[in-house]
Design an enzyme around this catalytic site. Structure first.
Site, PDB file in Angstrom:
ATOM      1  CB  SER A   8       8.016  -2.330 -11.115  1.00 27.68           C
ATOM      2  OG  SER A   8       8.033  -1.621 -12.343  1.00 27.68           O
TER       3      SER A   8
ATOM      4  CE1 TYR B  63      12.018   0.460  -9.306  1.00 27.29           C
ATOM      5  CE2 TYR B  63      11.399  -0.081 -11.565  1.00 27.29           C
ATOM      6  CZ  TYR B  63      11.038   0.237 -10.267  1.00 27.29           C
ATOM      7  OH  TYR B  63       9.709   0.324  -9.927  1.00 27.29           O
TER       8      TYR B  63
END
Length: 273
Positions: free
Chosen positions: A152, A165
């Site tokens: 990401s 995350y």
């Protein structure tokens, strides 16, 4: 975007090629499955929902005529993860592993459910590591094969309010880059794919408010996959699809973390991730 030809997208020539995609029932994983089916791969599709996988397998088989195997599994569960590992080790035609399964949580870490945070680490990190390890022995032995670890844009800076995350994705980038160096001269390729805002179910599941995200910041899953496969052919270890995302990643790499983490926190407080 102009569709890439079959010859251009082949990672390794051969009479039969299989790709295993985790998180294949939606979003980027679904886009990988559709693209690879067009590229004449046999597929092993992994996700929690058997119904979704079977619907997808039927559609892809009817459209392209190649073998599509459905392998439902919750990769946060050790026994189910081991079952997928065993399937990977037993597939001699495996050419590509797409480690796409993952999820995020949003909020102040001190207020989040610790069991949910642990599951996030199990899926985003432990499952990814174990599946990569299961694939690599065969890849190295055969002298070819590729792994795409879906990371990401969050990997490039500390991420207040999505702390777990962001940390898992930073791990994915570091892990993938280290493997890239270990695998030099083996014929095996690895990539960390680092998309930004992508039109998938991810944001809704994470509880992310995206109403203030400008249209230009979004990408569709298809172009993300196209960028990944093009970067894999070039041998790029880090792939950041989209010009806007590449600019953000460059800034995050160069700016001091004290600055990037404060910007990230300020954006979160305004409803951005």
């Amino acid at each position: 975007m102009t569709e890439t030809t079959h010859a251009e997208t082949r990672i390794h020539p051969g009479p039969r090629r299989t790709a295993l995609v985790t998180g294949a029932s939606s979003g980027i994983g679904l886009a990988f499955a559709e693209r690879l089916a067009r590229d004449k791969y046999d597929l092993i599709l992994v996700a929690r929902s058997r119904e979704r996988l079977e619907d997808l397998a039927k559609r892809l088989t009817e459209a392209h005529g190649h073998e599509v195997e459905v392998l439902p599994a919750d990769l946060t569960q050790p026994a189910e993860l081991r079952r997928v590992e065993e399937r990977i080790r037993g597939e001699r035609t495996l050419e590509l592993l797409v480690n796409n399964a993952g999820f995020g949580t949003v909020g102040r870490f001190a207020e989040l459910d610790p069991d949910r945070e642990e599951d996030e680490i199990r899926l985003n990190v432990i499952a990814l590591v174990r599946l990569a390890r299961a694939a690599l022995a065969g890849f190295v032995e055969r002298g070819h094969g590729s792994i795409v670890n879906v990371s990401s844009l969050a990997a490039f800076q500390p991420d207040p309010f999505t702390a777990t995350y962001g940390a898992t994705k930073a791990f994915v980038n570091s892990f993938t880059e280290a493997l890239h160096e270990e695998l030099r001269e083996t014929g095996v390729r690895v990539q960390a794919l680092c998309p930004g805002f992508t039109r998938t179910e991810f944001q809704e599941r994470a509880g992310v408010d995206t109403r203030t995200v400008p249209d230009f910041a979004w990408m569709d899953p298809g172009p993300v996959v196209e960028a990944s496969l093009a970067a894999l052919r070039r041998g790029d270890v880090i792939c950041v699809p989209g010009a806007t995302n590449r600019g953000i990643a460059a800034f995050s790499r160069l700016a001091p973390h004290v600055l990037t983490r404060r910007i990230s926190a300020a954006m979160m407080r305004r409803g951005l991730v």
